[in-house]
Write a protein that holds these residues in place. Sequence first.
Motif, mmCIF file in Angstrom:
data_model
loop_
_atom_site.group_PDB
_atom_site.id
_atom_site.type_symbol
_atom_site.label_atom_id
_atom_site.label_comp_id
_atom_site.label_asym_id
_atom_site.label_seq_id
_atom_site.Cartn_x
_atom_site.Cartn_y
_atom_site.Cartn_z
ATOM 1 N N ASP A 85 0.820 -1.211 0.000
ATOM 2 C CA ASP A 85 0.000 0.000 0.000
ATOM 3 C C ASP A 85 0.855 1.263 0.000
ATOM 4 O OD1 ASP A 85 -2.868 -1.086 0.417
ATOM 5 O OD2 ASP A 85 -1.695 -2.122 1.951
ATOM 6 N N VAL A 86 2.054 1.166 0.581
ATOM 7 C CA VAL A 86 2.972 2.305 0.659
ATOM 8 C C VAL A 86 4.381 1.789 0.383
ATOM 9 C CG1 VAL A 86 3.912 4.154 2.109
ATOM 10 C CG2 VAL A 86 1.520 3.451 2.387
ATOM 11 N N PHE A 87 5.154 2.570 -0.349
ATOM 12 C CA PHE A 87 6.555 2.242 -0.642
ATOM 13 C C PHE A 87 7.424 3.392 -0.153
ATOM 14 C CE2 PHE A 87 9.855 1.842 -4.289
ATOM 15 C CZ PHE A 87 10.720 1.118 -3.475
ATOM 16 N N ALA A 88 8.381 3.081 0.722
ATOM 17 C CA ALA A 88 9.352 4.067 1.207
ATOM 18 C C ALA A 88 10.740 3.577 0.836
ATOM 19 C CB ALA A 88 9.238 4.250 2.725
ATOM 20 N N SER A 89 11.375 4.273 -0.093
ATOM 21 C CA SER A 89 12.659 3.853 -0.656
ATOM 22 C C SER A 89 13.804 4.657 -0.051
ATOM 23 C CB SER A 89 12.631 4.044 -2.174
ATOM 24 O OG SER A 89 13.894 3.800 -2.741
ATOM 25 N N ALA A 90 14.991 4.052 -0.060
ATOM 26 C CA ALA A 90 16.181 4.754 0.422
ATOM 27 C C ALA A 90 16.866 5.544 -0.671
ATOM 28 C CB ALA A 90 17.169 3.767 1.047
ATOM 29 N N ASP A 91 16.287 5.542 -1.870
ATOM 30 C CA ASP A 91 16.842 6.396 -2.919
ATOM 31 C C ASP A 91 15.762 6.771 -3.921
ATOM 32 O OD1 ASP A 91 16.567 4.140 -4.500
ATOM 33 O OD2 ASP A 91 18.586 4.212 -5.310
ATOM 34 N N GLU A 92 16.002 7.842 -4.633
ATOM 35 C CA GLU A 92 15.018 8.346 -5.584
ATOM 36 C C GLU A 92 14.968 7.491 -6.851
ATOM 37 O OE1 GLU A 92 14.730 13.066 -4.937
ATOM 38 O OE2 GLU A 92 16.770 12.356 -5.399
ATOM 39 N N GLU A 93 16.071 6.841 -7.193
ATOM 40 C CA GLU A 93 16.124 6.058 -8.435
ATOM 41 C C GLU A 93 15.118 4.913 -8.404
ATOM 42 O OE1 GLU A 93 17.290 2.891 -11.160
ATOM 43 O OE2 GLU A 93 17.578 2.794 -8.985
ATOM 44 N N LYS A 94 15.034 4.199 -7.281
ATOM 45 C CA LYS A 94 14.070 3.093 -7.193
ATOM 46 C C LYS A 94 12.650 3.621 -7.255
ATOM 47 C CE LYS A 94 17.529 0.270 -6.444
ATOM 48 N NZ LYS A 94 18.575 1.313 -6.512
ATOM 49 N N MET A 95 12.395 4.747 -6.593
ATOM 50 C CA MET A 95 11.051 5.323 -6.620
ATOM 51 C C MET A 95 10.700 5.797 -8.030
ATOM 52 S SD MET A 95 8.323 5.875 -4.864
ATOM 53 C CE MET A 95 8.814 5.816 -3.124
ATOM 54 N N ASN A 96 11.664 6.388 -8.729
ATOM 55 C CA ASN A 96 11.402 6.847 -10.095
ATOM 56 C C ASN A 96 11.053 5.682 -11.017
ATOM 57 O OD1 ASN A 96 11.791 9.549 -9.484
ATOM 58 N ND2 ASN A 96 13.970 9.524 -10.035
ATOM 59 N N ARG A 97 11.695 4.553 -10.803
ATOM 60 C CA ARG A 97 11.370 3.379 -11.606
ATOM 61 C C ARG A 97 9.952 2.901 -11.311
ATOM 62 N NH1 ARG A 97 16.344 -0.500 -10.502
ATOM 63 N NH2 ARG A 97 14.893 -2.038 -11.376
ATOM 64 N N ALA A 98 9.565 2.933 -10.039
ATOM 65 C CA ALA A 98 8.201 2.556 -9.677
ATOM 66 C C ALA A 98 7.192 3.523 -10.292
ATOM 67 C CB ALA A 98 8.054 2.532 -8.154
ATOM 68 N N LEU A 99 7.546 4.806 -10.326
ATOM 69 C CA LEU A 99 6.666 5.815 -10.909
ATOM 70 C C LEU A 99 6.535 5.610 -12.422
ATOM 71 C CD1 LEU A 99 5.026 8.368 -10.158
ATOM 72 C CD2 LEU A 99 7.087 9.705 -10.659
ATOM 73 N N GLU A 100 7.648 5.322 -13.077
ATOM 74 C CA GLU A 100 7.627 5.077 -14.527
ATOM 75 C C GLU A 100 6.772 3.859 -14.887
ATOM 76 O OE1 GLU A 100 11.713 4.668 -15.498
ATOM 77 O OE2 GLU A 100 12.175 6.807 -15.244
ATOM 78 N N ASP A 101 6.745 2.879 -13.971
ATOM 79 C CA ASP A 101 5.944 1.672 -14.195
ATOM 80 C C ASP A 101 4.505 1.839 -13.713
ATOM 81 O OD1 ASP A 101 8.173 0.454 -15.237
ATOM 82 O OD2 ASP A 101 8.649 -0.701 -13.427
ATOM 83 N N ASP A 102 4.136 3.054 -13.299
ATOM 84 C CA ASP A 102 2.792 3.352 -12.807
ATOM 85 C C ASP A 102 2.423 2.498 -11.598
ATOM 86 O OD1 ASP A 102 0.429 4.845 -12.869
ATOM 87 O OD2 ASP A 102 -0.628 3.323 -14.064
ATOM 88 N N LEU A 103 3.404 2.292 -10.719
ATOM 89 C CA LEU A 103 3.178 1.485 -9.518
ATOM 90 C C LEU A 103 2.925 2.348 -8.278
ATOM 91 C CD1 LEU A 103 6.005 -1.154 -10.082
ATOM 92 C CD2 LEU A 103 3.543 -1.455 -10.462
ATOM 93 N N VAL A 104 3.279 3.637 -8.344
ATOM 94 C CA VAL A 104 3.085 4.540 -7.209
ATOM 95 C C VAL A 104 2.504 5.863 -7.702
ATOM 96 C CG1 VAL A 104 4.961 3.535 -5.843
ATOM 97 C CG2 VAL A 104 5.435 5.453 -7.384
ATOM 98 N N GLN A 105 2.000 6.651 -6.753
ATOM 99 C CA GLN A 105 1.424 7.947 -7.080
ATOM 100 C C GLN A 105 2.008 9.034 -6.182
ATOM 101 O OE1 GLN A 105 -2.815 8.033 -5.870
ATOM 102 N NE2 GLN A 105 -2.534 5.951 -5.107
ATOM 103 N N GLU A 106 2.391 10.132 -6.773
ATOM 104 C CA GLU A 106 2.820 11.354 -6.095
ATOM 105 C C GLU A 106 3.862 11.124 -4.988
ATOM 106 O OE1 GLU A 106 -0.672 13.321 -4.692
ATOM 107 O OE2 GLU A 106 -1.558 13.482 -6.689
ATOM 108 N N PRO A 107 5.067 10.666 -5.330
ATOM 109 C CA PRO A 107 6.113 10.500 -4.310
ATOM 110 C C PRO A 107 6.484 11.830 -3.660
ATOM 111 C CG PRO A 107 6.707 9.401 -6.366
ATOM 112 C CD PRO A 107 5.535 10.277 -6.660
ATOM 113 N N ARG A 108 6.859 11.752 -2.401
ATOM 114 C CA ARG A 108 7.347 12.913 -1.663
ATOM 115 C C ARG A 108 8.631 12.537 -0.936
ATOM 116 N NH1 ARG A 108 3.497 16.386 0.596
ATOM 117 N NH2 ARG A 108 5.276 17.363 1.678
ATOM 118 N N ASP A 109 9.664 13.369 -1.020
ATOM 119 C CA ASP A 109 10.877 13.153 -0.230
ATOM 120 C C ASP A 109 10.554 13.451 1.223
ATOM 121 O OD1 ASP A 109 12.157 12.641 -2.608
ATOM 122 O OD2 ASP A 109 13.073 14.625 -2.755
ATOM 123 N N PHE A 110 10.996 12.579 2.139
ATOM 124 C CA PHE A 110 10.641 12.805 3.545
ATOM 125 C C PHE A 110 11.827 12.880 4.493
ATOM 126 C CE2 PHE A 110 10.628 8.225 3.050
ATOM 127 C CZ PHE A 110 11.000 7.693 4.278
#
Length: 267
Positions: A85-110
């Motif tokens: 339901d939620v993905f919290a990554s230790a880097d932006e590259e993994k999150m960007n890949r998830a975003l490109e694959d339409d697996l996540v919505q509206e990432p925020r750096d925390f």
Amino acid sequence: MRIKGATLLVALALAPAALTGCGGGGGGDGEAGGTINVFAASSLIEAFEEMKETFEEENPGAEVRLNFAGSSALLTQIQQGAPADVFASADEEKMNRALEDDLVQEPRDFVTNELAVIVPESNPAGIETLEDLADEGVTIVLAEEGVPVAEYTEDLLDNANSEYGEDFSERVLGNISSREVDVKAAANRVSLNEADATFVYESDITPDIEERVEIVEIPPDLNVVATYPIAVTTATTNEDLANRWKEFVLSEEGQGILEDWGFEPAR
């Protein structure tokens, strides 16, 4: 920092069906209750476990299931259909890949983090500086290739080539004796005096680790900043609760807990 136990749920040992059985029961009906599965980088274990307790107290009927692993392993699981339901990554590259694959919505750096070198308290290799990691005979453990901390380490070593010689990074990487599943496993190996050194995040030097290791300073101009993003997945079955968790992580209260565990605010 606060002393707190942590339970590492090894992501690769969990089949999607098993995860479905232990989460996802909330439904998308907008209620505060239900269950969510939070997939988070292993360096977040202590902070997120404390946050889970606080969040569940403040949201009666809600249950947060935490699944920790290296960000690359988590991304693979989500790509393969694991019910996150939620993905919290230790880097932006993994999150960007998830975003490109339409697996996540509206990432925020925390939060952000920086690297540190730790050696056993006895320091048998006599490592005093970053440069000493290239000495012949030094045994280094590091997280597996593709895990963010390993990628950040390579960036740092590339930075250090200008300071210690163009082959410095090659010599340090040549001293790696084993690759561990994630940063926590590498830190544990060194704390048990099973290797001469490793690279970890500053937040990984928790009280139980700190009492068994020494910290070797990394020159600030050579260090790198790790940025952690968080996002609700597009496949969530409880979007309301998932968003509540995301907002809690970004809130002043959540940020305070993260700071207590050694993280810095997002820049």
